[in-house]
Design an enzyme around this catalytic site. Sequence first.
Site, PDB file in Angstrom:
ATOM      1  N   ILE A 132       3.772   1.996   4.537  1.00 27.51           N
ATOM      2  CA  ILE A 132       4.199   2.734   5.722  1.00 27.51           C
ATOM      3  C   ILE A 132       4.406   1.727   6.841  1.00 27.51           C
ATOM      4  CG2 ILE A 132       1.824   3.219   6.457  1.00 27.51           C
ATOM      5  CD1 ILE A 132       2.898   5.937   7.533  1.00 27.51           C
ATOM      6  N   TYR A 181     -14.541   2.097  -8.292  1.00 27.68           N
ATOM      7  CA  TYR A 181     -14.890   2.019  -6.875  1.00 27.68           C
ATOM      8  C   TYR A 181     -15.511   0.665  -6.538  1.00 27.68           C
ATOM      9  CZ  TYR A 181     -16.870   3.491  -2.375  1.00 27.68           C
ATOM     10  OH  TYR A 181     -17.191   3.608  -1.043  1.00 27.68           O
TER      11      TYR A 181
END
Length: 324
Positions: A65, A147
Amino acid sequence: MTSIKRILVTGGAGFLGSHLCERLVQASHDVICLDNFFTSQKSNVAHLLDLPNFELIRHDITSPIWLEVDEIYNLACPAAPGHYQYNPIKTIKTSVLGAINVLGMAKRCRAKVLQASTSEVYGDPEEHPQTESYRGNVNPIGPRACYDEGKRAAETLFMDYHRMNKVAIRIVRIFNTYGPRMHPYDGRVVSNFIRQALVGNDISLFGDGSQTRSFCYRDDLVSAIIAMMGAPNDFVGPVNIGNPKEFTIRELAEMVIELTGSKSKLVFAPLPADDPTRRRPDISLAKEHLGWEPETPLREGLLKTIDWFHSINLGHYRPPTPNF
């Protein structure tokens, strides 16, 4: 007087992210909250939506983005075991691709960027308490690796962008945190125990409940994150952020039963694979470089959290994944 900054918070509608956005908005900064709402709630930031210095963008940080910002807090990643194990490939993509995308933005904008890392980088630690120099004891092929190793890889990327491209980075390693706005079905022990106690269900402990954790109240944690972003450029971290007071999981459960006045009983289940047996941060670096240490005792923080659980309708929440 602090100058107004354009600040991006990825994962900004999550438990910690929403409180961070709130604090930054209150400080008059222009805040962009970016979230894909996988495990977060739009209701966490609904009270900010009409403010002129707050903007909400639905976006997944695994995709690039382009924004113009002065600072980035990268908090995007599911953090509860049931959530990050639900789609482990997506979890590690969020950590690794998310880090690459925010670091690329920081390099282009010459922005400071903070990585919300985790105590899970230490795995099931053989050093106690854990210092930042400890390299950890992590199973790279276990069910928690998506994770643990994702966050370790993100730290690597941050340090390499800092060394190779002079990006102004900060790394904090967050230990167990709790407080109002925790998702009632996030699978963490504090929210699990409070929810079970309030509805009168038995409270489920894994193992015999002797494993330990150190619980930091959300306000203290957010103060530490903001202090780290403002630290001098010669202190990039990593730095442990958490409460050094250690409790067994059984002690936590018994305290929740007492504070809620519940008649819930304790029941026991097998310990999950690779579940750490002990967890407590050494916060000497945070004290020295940030002048920070937590102020909220566990009982006080639990009472505030229980009050918040009383104020919500559990029927308005659903487990984000089938794991709960």
